[in-house]
Design an enzyme around this catalytic site. Structure first.
Site, PDB file in Angstrom:
ATOM      1  N   CYS A   2      -9.940  -7.242  -4.975  1.00 40.67           N
ATOM      2  CA  CYS A   2      -9.903  -8.762  -5.234  1.00 40.67           C
ATOM      3  C   CYS A   2     -10.206  -8.713  -6.860  1.00 40.67           C
ATOM      4  CB  CYS A   2     -10.698  -9.520  -4.589  1.00 40.67           C
ATOM      5  SG  CYS A   2     -10.331  -9.683  -2.633  1.00 40.67           S
ATOM      6  N   ARG A  27      -4.814  -7.904  -9.245  1.00 38.15           N
ATOM      7  CA  ARG A  27      -5.575  -7.187  -8.165  1.00 38.15           C
ATOM      8  C   ARG A  27      -5.586  -7.862  -6.650  1.00 38.15           C
ATOM      9  NH1 ARG A  27      -9.658  -3.985 -10.178  1.00 38.15           N
ATOM     10  NH2 ARG A  27     -10.975  -4.391  -8.433  1.00 38.15           N
ATOM     11  N   TRP A  75      -7.258 -10.518  -2.207  1.00 35.81           N
ATOM     12  CA  TRP A  75      -6.302  -9.771  -1.454  1.00 35.81           C
ATOM     13  C   TRP A  75      -6.904  -9.719  -0.056  1.00 35.81           C
ATOM     14  CZ3 TRP A  75      -1.606  -7.953  -2.164  1.00 35.81           C
ATOM     15  CH2 TRP A  75      -1.137  -6.934  -1.055  1.00 35.81           C
ATOM     16  N   ASN A 101     -15.741  -8.810  -3.159  1.00 34.33           N
ATOM     17  CA  ASN A 101     -14.643  -8.197  -3.307  1.00 34.33           C
ATOM     18  C   ASN A 101     -15.205  -6.747  -2.475  1.00 34.33           C
ATOM     19  OD1 ASN A 101     -12.481  -6.266  -3.626  1.00 34.33           O
ATOM     20  ND2 ASN A 101     -13.014  -5.539  -5.501  1.00 34.33           N
ATOM     21  N   GLY A 102     -14.491  -6.381  -1.278  1.00 38.96           N
ATOM     22  CA  GLY A 102     -14.797  -5.196  -0.449  1.00 38.96           C
ATOM     23  C   GLY A 102     -15.013  -5.826   0.972  1.00 38.96           C
ATOM     24  N   GLU A 484       7.874  13.779   2.024  1.00 42.23           N
ATOM     25  CA  GLU A 484       7.382  12.717   1.035  1.00 42.23           C
ATOM     26  C   GLU A 484       7.454  13.115  -0.366  1.00 42.23           C
ATOM     27  OE1 GLU A 484       6.837   9.655   0.780  1.00 42.23           O
ATOM     28  OE2 GLU A 484       5.454   9.463  -0.630  1.00 42.23           O
ATOM     29  N   LYS A 488       9.279  11.294  -3.387  1.00 44.15           N
ATOM     30  CA  LYS A 488       8.555  10.899  -4.885  1.00 44.15           C
ATOM     31  C   LYS A 488       9.594  11.376  -6.083  1.00 44.15           C
ATOM     32  CE  LYS A 488       5.970   8.137  -3.757  1.00 44.15           C
ATOM     33  NZ  LYS A 488       6.522   7.621  -2.492  1.00 44.15           N
ATOM     34  N   GLU A 491      12.647   9.472  -6.352  1.00 45.35           N
ATOM     35  CA  GLU A 491      12.369   8.234  -6.924  1.00 45.35           C
ATOM     36  C   GLU A 491      12.163   7.983  -8.222  1.00 45.35           C
ATOM     37  OE1 GLU A 491      10.416   5.134  -3.939  1.00 45.35           O
ATOM     38  OE2 GLU A 491       9.313   7.088  -3.673  1.00 45.35           O
ATOM     39  N   HIS A 507      18.520  28.701   8.772  1.00 45.92           N
ATOM     40  CA  HIS A 507      19.604  28.160   9.563  1.00 45.92           C
ATOM     41  C   HIS A 507      20.633  27.345   8.372  1.00 45.92           C
ATOM     42  CE1 HIS A 507      17.801  29.174  13.261  1.00 45.92           C
ATOM     43  NE2 HIS A 507      16.589  28.766  12.941  1.00 45.92           N
ATOM     44  N   LYS A 609      10.200  -3.004  -4.716  1.00 45.66           N
ATOM     45  CA  LYS A 609       9.052  -2.521  -4.165  1.00 45.66           C
ATOM     46  C   LYS A 609       8.974  -2.860  -2.380  1.00 45.66           C
ATOM     47  CE  LYS A 609       5.026  -1.247  -3.597  1.00 45.66           C
ATOM     48  NZ  LYS A 609       4.659   0.346  -3.450  1.00 45.66           N
TER      49      LYS A 609
HETATM   50  C1  AGP Z   1       8.197   4.618  -1.093  1.00 48.29           C
HETATM   51  O1  AGP Z   1       7.736   5.282  -2.348  1.00 48.29           O
HETATM   52  C2  AGP Z   1       9.594   3.641  -1.115  1.00 48.29           C
HETATM   53  N1  AGP Z   1       9.321   2.808  -2.226  1.00 48.29           N
HETATM   54  C3  AGP Z   1      10.125   3.143  -0.129  1.00 48.29           C
HETATM   55  O2  AGP Z   1      10.541   4.334   0.735  1.00 48.29           O
HETATM   56  C4  AGP Z   1       9.118   2.278   0.864  1.00 48.29           C
HETATM   57  O3  AGP Z   1       8.108   3.221   1.498  1.00 48.29           O
HETATM   58  C5  AGP Z   1       9.904   1.643   2.082  1.00 48.29           C
HETATM   59  O4  AGP Z   1      10.911   0.914   1.502  1.00 48.29           O
HETATM   60  C6  AGP Z   1       9.144   1.140   3.037  1.00 48.29           C
HETATM   61  O5  AGP Z   1       8.267  -0.209   2.720  1.00 48.29           O
HETATM   62  P1  AGP Z   1       7.523  -0.645   3.445  1.00 48.29           P
HETATM   63  O6  AGP Z   1       6.231   0.497   3.663  1.00 48.29           O
HETATM   64  O7  AGP Z   1       6.898  -1.856   2.553  1.00 48.29           O
HETATM   65  O8  AGP Z   1       7.767  -1.180   4.822  1.00 48.29           O
END
Ligand code: AGP
Length: 614
Positions: A2, A27, A75, A101-102, A484, A488, A491, A507, A609
């Site tokens: 927060c 925050r 938050w 906060n916490g 993952e 990254k 992306e 394979h 996001k």
């Molecule tokens: C993660 O780096 C991406 N921005 C994306 O794959 C994200 O994880 C996915 O859209 C799921 O989002 P959520 O966890 O908010 O459901």
């Protein structure tokens, strides 16, 4: 995580506090509130919603002039984001106001003590408990500093507390343990903030406080003590950041800042999960033990990075509970006509809690009368609201579009769920569960040990500027880490990257290997020899065909040395928990490579996001 502001001085406190909250709104933005000491009374307003709601409320119903005040942007951790749970919280006599906060781990027992003594609490928060405790000390004759010291000695967990007393108009008192708090040193005025962004507009002279310290500020004086009242010292320093850097804690990107917040995010997500008797407790899980005992299958649904968290969870949940655990992309789930019964637990993993594919999937599951449990970082968002139960992660707001601390705290929540199910179903003894919890408690420091070597990883990333394709290999719980890591890089650097189960190479994918192709290899801990040996042979296969092998392997694993062109060392952790440390170098690698390529790391092209459309 927060935003907190405190002020005492010659200016109008309301102006300083609201300005500070505006700069801290990143925050947390579930609610914003303010409390001012005026004419021996506490004047306060704290509407839910964004800061604009507070500003509108203050315009419509102005608070009296004041030179002493505190403010908070929330938050939500404990309690939904509504007016009642918004900060500041007041004591029963409305003499004391406090922001926090916490997470106060032992707030439930303290709440019971207060209610037994006749106190009436109006919110679900741990903060209001602290307000009543401090006010009770004041009413017993203590001054605000002494009252704060006494209460802090009783609190467990991580907290920053900032309080004002209606009968002490020239004082603000604050305390911290495992949570940020910094003092802004002015001329005839002093400030408090969860970070320097709160007061950087007024002063660049700051005082950093140490662990378990209480600070008392007036217009002309700042005094620091321990919780025991013994005088102590803060660390004074000059802030040379601009406002933008201050919001990113000095980092160039929110993503880099959030990578570095992972030790505390993981620690916060583990707080309060064990009762005094050692039993696991997941307070938001609203399913009864009997409901959970009747579960005979788990299906995890998620998208993107959250889906990869689910893939890691599968290994842990199946190992600890001996129940089948499927993992399904949310966007595929309801179109494959899944087999769902009342004994199926559908687990929806979502950082934002608003992902349309996942939301539609849980609606489908509920129509089929399955139980739905959400793992989510955003309190009060749609997915947890439409679920039967929830485990909240405590990563704080994740601003960077590419998820980092969101992912690691999802892993923590998945481990907690697996252990909790094992506890309910009796498939693991209490001592076995506590052994894993003790291992998890070590993880924040182990993540930090990886972060401490970030420059080494940045140098490795710099050598790959210009790469056209990068592969990632892993086995067992390292396979989702490879996926993952590849995501990254896709992306952020817009480079073709692909994660593979190392055993799958022969394979087909091994045809991709050519001279100099960078291949990042997540090497399992040696504890599982058959896994480790097979990973080594996979690395030998790609290296023999010219791959440039960048290997992530635990300390003291010398067997990998002959096959690694580059070696990134990991702390030694159990196989199932290795994703918590192995992911971090891959986050740093992708962030740095994209930065050196000149990309906008926080807002990569084409991405949002939260994907709120199907
Ligand atoms: C993660 O780096 C991406 N921005 C994306 O794959 C994200 O994880 C996915 O859209 C799921 O989002 P959520 O966890 O908010 O459901």
């Amino acid at each position: 995580m927060c935003g907190i502001v405190g002020y005492v001085g010659a200016r109008q406190a309301q102006d300083v506090v609201v300005d500070g909250l505006r700069r801290l709104e990143y925050r947390g933005y579930d609610s914003a509130g303010i409390a001012l000491v005026a004419d021996g009374r506490m004047a306060s307003d704290k509407p839910a919603g964004k800061l604009a709601n507070l500003e509108k409320a203050l315009e419509e119903s102005p608070l009296p002039p004041s030179h002493t005040g505190i403010g908070h942007t929330r938050w939500a951790t404990h309690g939904a984001p509504n007016d009642a749970n918004a900060h500041p919280h007041l004591g029963g006599g409305k003499r004391l106001a406090i922001v926090h906060n916490g997470i106060i781990e032992n707030f439930a027992e303290l709440r019971t003590e207060l209610e037994t003594a006749g106190h009436t609490l109006l919110s679900e928060t741990d903060t209001e408990v602290a307000a009543h405790l401090v006010e009770r000390e004041l009413d017993g004759g203590a001054d605000l500093t002494t009252a704060m010291q006494a209460v802090c000695r009783r609190l467990a967990g991580a907290f920053t507390l900032v309080a004002v007393d209606a009968r002490a108009p020239d004082l603000v008192v604050a305390a911290r343990r495992n949570s940020p708090l910094v003092v802004g040193l002015g001329e005839g005025e002093n400030f408090l903030g969860s970070d320097v962004a709160a007061f950087i507009e007024y002063t660049r002279e700051a005082l950093e406080l140490g662990q378990d310290q209480v600070v008392t500020i007036s217009r002309d004086e700042v005094t620091v003590t321990g919780f025991d009242g013994v005088p102590a010292e803060g660390t004074q320093y000059h802030v040379d950041w601009d406002l933008s850097a201050a919001e990113k804690d000095g980092h160039d990107w929110f993503m880099r800042k959030e990578i570095h917040e992972q030790p505390s995010a993981v620690a916060d997500s583990l707080l309060g999960r064990r009762a005094a008797d050692g039993q696991l407790q997941l307070d938001e899980v609203r399913l009864s033990d009997q409901d959970l005992r009747e579960i005979d299958k788990v299906i995890i649904i998620a998208c993107g990075t959250s889906f990869y968290a689910g893939l890691v969870a599968k290994y842990a949940i199946e190992h600890w509970t001996r129940m089948p655990c499927e993992v399904e992309l949310s966007s595929e789930f309801r179109y494959r006509d899944p087999i769902l019964t009342q004994s199926t637990l559908v687990v929806a993993i979502s950082q934002s809690g608003e992902t349309a594919d996942t939301l539609q999937a849980i609606r489908h599951a509920r129509v089929q009368r399955s139980k739905v449990l959400a793992i989510c970082n955003t309190n009060g968002s749609t997915i947890p609201r439409e679920s039967d139960a929830v485990i909240y992660t405590h990563a704080g707001p994740e601003i960077g579009v590419a998820s980092t601390k969101g992912f690691l705290t999802q892993l923590v929540a998945c481990y907690l769920l697996g252990l909790y199910l094992a506890q309910i179903k009796g498939t693991r003894f209490g001592d076995e569960i506590n052994e894993v919890m003790d291992q998890l408690d070590q993880i924040p420091d182990q993540i930090q040990s990886v972060l401490d070597r970030e420059e080494e990883i940045y140098a490795i990333a710099g050598q790959q500027v210009g790469a056209k394709s990068v592969l990632f290999l892993g086995r067992h719980a390292g396979y989702p880490v490879a996926l993952e890591g590849a995501l990254k890089l896709k992306e952020l650097a817009y480079i073709h990257a692909e994660g593979f189960a190392a055993g799958e190479l022969k394979h087909g994918p091994i045809a991709l290997i050519e001279e100099g192709l960078p291949v990042l290899c997540v090497v399992p801990p040696r504890g599982r020899d058959q896994l480790h040996a097979k990973m080594l042979s996979g690395i030998q296969e790609v290296r023999a065909r010219g791959a440039h092998t960048i290997c992530l392997a635990e300390e003291n694993d010398d067997t990998i040395t002959p096959y690694a062109d580059v070696l990134i060392r990991l702390p030694q952790v159990p196989t199932l928990l290795q994703p918590l440390v192995a992911t971090v170098p891959l986050q740093l690698f992708a962030c740095e490579l994209a930065t050196q390529m000149g990309h906008d790391v926080d807002q990569p092209r084409n991405l949002a996001k939260s994907v709120t459309v199907e």
